[in-house]
Design a protein around this motif. Structure first.
Motif, mmCIF file in Angstrom:
data_model
loop_
_atom_site.group_PDB
_atom_site.id
_atom_site.type_symbol
_atom_site.label_atom_id
_atom_site.label_comp_id
_atom_site.label_asym_id
_atom_site.label_seq_id
_atom_site.Cartn_x
_atom_site.Cartn_y
_atom_site.Cartn_z
ATOM 1 N N ALA A 72 0.867 -1.177 0.000
ATOM 2 C CA ALA A 72 0.000 0.000 0.000
ATOM 3 C C ALA A 72 0.901 1.222 0.000
ATOM 4 N N ILE A 73 0.699 2.093 -0.964
ATOM 5 C CA ILE A 73 1.541 3.261 -1.138
ATOM 6 C C ILE A 73 0.887 4.471 -0.478
ATOM 7 N N GLY A 74 1.652 5.175 0.352
ATOM 8 C CA GLY A 74 1.195 6.431 0.916
ATOM 9 C C GLY A 74 1.627 7.584 0.024
ATOM 10 N N VAL A 102 -8.293 -7.630 0.246
ATOM 11 C CA VAL A 102 -7.299 -6.590 0.529
ATOM 12 C C VAL A 102 -7.971 -5.233 0.346
ATOM 13 N N ILE A 103 -7.796 -4.361 1.334
ATOM 14 C CA ILE A 103 -8.366 -3.009 1.273
ATOM 15 C C ILE A 103 -7.256 -2.023 1.610
ATOM 16 N N ARG A 104 -7.123 -0.999 0.782
ATOM 17 C CA ARG A 104 -6.107 0.037 1.003
ATOM 18 C C ARG A 104 -6.821 1.334 1.369
ATOM 19 N N HIS A 105 -6.542 1.814 2.573
ATOM 20 C CA HIS A 105 -7.238 2.980 3.090
ATOM 21 C C HIS A 105 -6.296 4.185 3.101
ATOM 22 N N ALA A 106 -6.607 5.222 2.340
ATOM 23 C CA ALA A 106 -5.892 6.487 2.474
ATOM 24 C C ALA A 106 -6.358 7.145 3.767
ATOM 25 N N GLN A 119 1.129 11.936 2.639
ATOM 26 C CA GLN A 119 -0.064 11.081 2.683
ATOM 27 C C GLN A 119 0.284 9.770 3.377
ATOM 28 N N ARG A 120 -0.570 9.349 4.286
ATOM 29 C CA ARG A 120 -0.381 8.101 5.020
ATOM 30 C C ARG A 120 -1.471 7.108 4.632
ATOM 31 N N VAL A 121 -1.177 5.814 4.851
ATOM 32 C CA VAL A 121 -2.076 4.773 4.363
ATOM 33 C C VAL A 121 -2.131 3.632 5.371
ATOM 34 N N ALA A 122 -3.240 2.910 5.364
ATOM 35 C CA ALA A 122 -3.376 1.684 6.155
ATOM 36 C C ALA A 122 -3.699 0.547 5.188
ATOM 37 N N LEU A 123 -2.937 -0.518 5.275
ATOM 38 C CA LEU A 123 -3.123 -1.700 4.433
ATOM 39 C C LEU A 123 -3.856 -2.755 5.248
ATOM 40 N N VAL A 136 -5.931 -8.032 9.437
ATOM 41 C CA VAL A 136 -4.631 -7.526 9.849
ATOM 42 C C VAL A 136 -4.399 -6.202 9.136
ATOM 43 N N ILE A 137 -4.066 -5.181 9.893
ATOM 44 C CA ILE A 137 -3.832 -3.848 9.348
ATOM 45 C C ILE A 137 -2.419 -3.412 9.708
ATOM 46 N N VAL A 138 -1.695 -2.914 8.721
ATOM 47 C CA VAL A 138 -0.378 -2.323 8.967
ATOM 48 C C VAL A 138 -0.450 -0.863 8.561
ATOM 49 N N THR A 139 0.071 0.010 9.421
ATOM 50 C CA THR A 139 -0.034 1.434 9.155
ATOM 51 C C THR A 139 1.189 2.170 9.675
#
Length: 284
Positions: A72-74, A102-106, A119-123, A136-139
């Motif tokens: 996931a790209i921030g 898989v969900i990528r959250h800006a 910009q930050r992101v949560a994968l 499982v979320i990585v941020t």
């Protein structure tokens, strides 16, 4: 299940040398992990100190056979020279478990003119485990701006409420082949990463505050070491970048319904393969 969470600083160790293979070797010495959640993974960012390679996400996939590697790209910026790669900076998740969704959250990025920011992101990945589906979320939250960090904490808490609503009211699939798949977001979750928030800080306290309508988050380390203060996770060996001294700002949180499955949570204080220390979590 063994999981390692680590801000790897694009494979740059405390001496400033970039070697992603060494970073993975250090992780393997900590545990035969089933799940690896990483922050500060890059693509096209040769200008960063130490000169990381062209595509660290591809390097991870090549070095971890048998794992699914997600990204996931921030920050996603143009190349510095004509014809070059875009410069991308974000998070990675590598897992042996089957990945359902898989969900990528800006994450929110409210204006704060007094602070540099990105910009930050949560994968988020929904994994199929022997105990059922698990989110499982990585941020990696903003470093310079408290305003942005708090907004990002609130967004992560809102995602937990959203997932709980999905779990309680699952939607059917439109068909087996299309993108309108069945809702499989479970209520149980792990959230890991570099929160850039000191242990006990306002952002930390807000994240673990009770949630109405969903299991709240608990700090896995403090749950298994009651009454103790966690050791520092950043600035232990790299004193140049952390001239004010070490800080505890990396955490692994789990939803409170996973409390009885917690077996071990260790902050490795020995490795010098990054300016941050990795965290090992073991779940039954």
């Amino acid at each position: 299940m063994k999981m390692i969470s680590w801000n790897i600083q694009w494979g740059r160790n405390a001496a400033g040398v970039v070697d992603l293979a060494r970073t993975l070797s250090e992780a393997r010495q900590i545990a035969d992990f089933d799940l690896l959640t990483l922050q500060e993974v890059t693509r096209g960012f040769h200008s960063l100190p130490g000169g990381p390679g062209d595509d660290q996400f591809a390097e991870l996939a090549a070095a971890l056979p048998g794992f699914t590697v997600l990204e996931a790209i921030g920050a996603d910026l143009p190349p510095l020279e004509a014809g070059g790669q875009r410069r991308q900076f974000g998070n990675a998740l590598a897992t042996r478990f089957p990945v359902e969704q898989v969900i990528r959250h800006a994450l929110p990025w409210p204006a704060d003119p007094g602070a540099p920011s990105m910009q930050r992101v949560a994968l988020e990945a929904v994994l199929r485990t022997s105990s059922g589906p698990l989110r499982v979320i990585v941020t990696h939250l903003e470093y310079y701006s408290l305003k942005q960090r708090l907004a990002q904490v609130d967004a992560l808490r809102q995602l937990q409420l959203e997932a709980a609503d999905h779990a309680a009211h699952p939607a059917p699939a439109e068909n087996s082949a299309g993108p309108f798949a069945a809702t499989v977001r479970p209520i149980s979750a792990i959230v890991s990463g570099d929160f850039n928030s000191a242990f006990g800080s306002e952002a930390y306290r807000r994240f673990i505050a009770p949630l109405e309508g969903a299991p709240s988050f608990i700090d896995a380390w403090t749950e298994l070491h009651p009454g103790q203060t966690p050791p520092p996770t950043a600035g232990v060996f790299d004193l140049d970048q952390w001239s004010d001294g070490p800080i505890t700002c990396d955490f692994v949180f789990v939803t409170e319904d996973l409390r009885d499955r917690l077996r071990r949570c260790v902050i490795d204080g020995a490795t010098q393969a990054s300016d941050h220390q990795p965290i090992l979590l073991e779940l039954a």
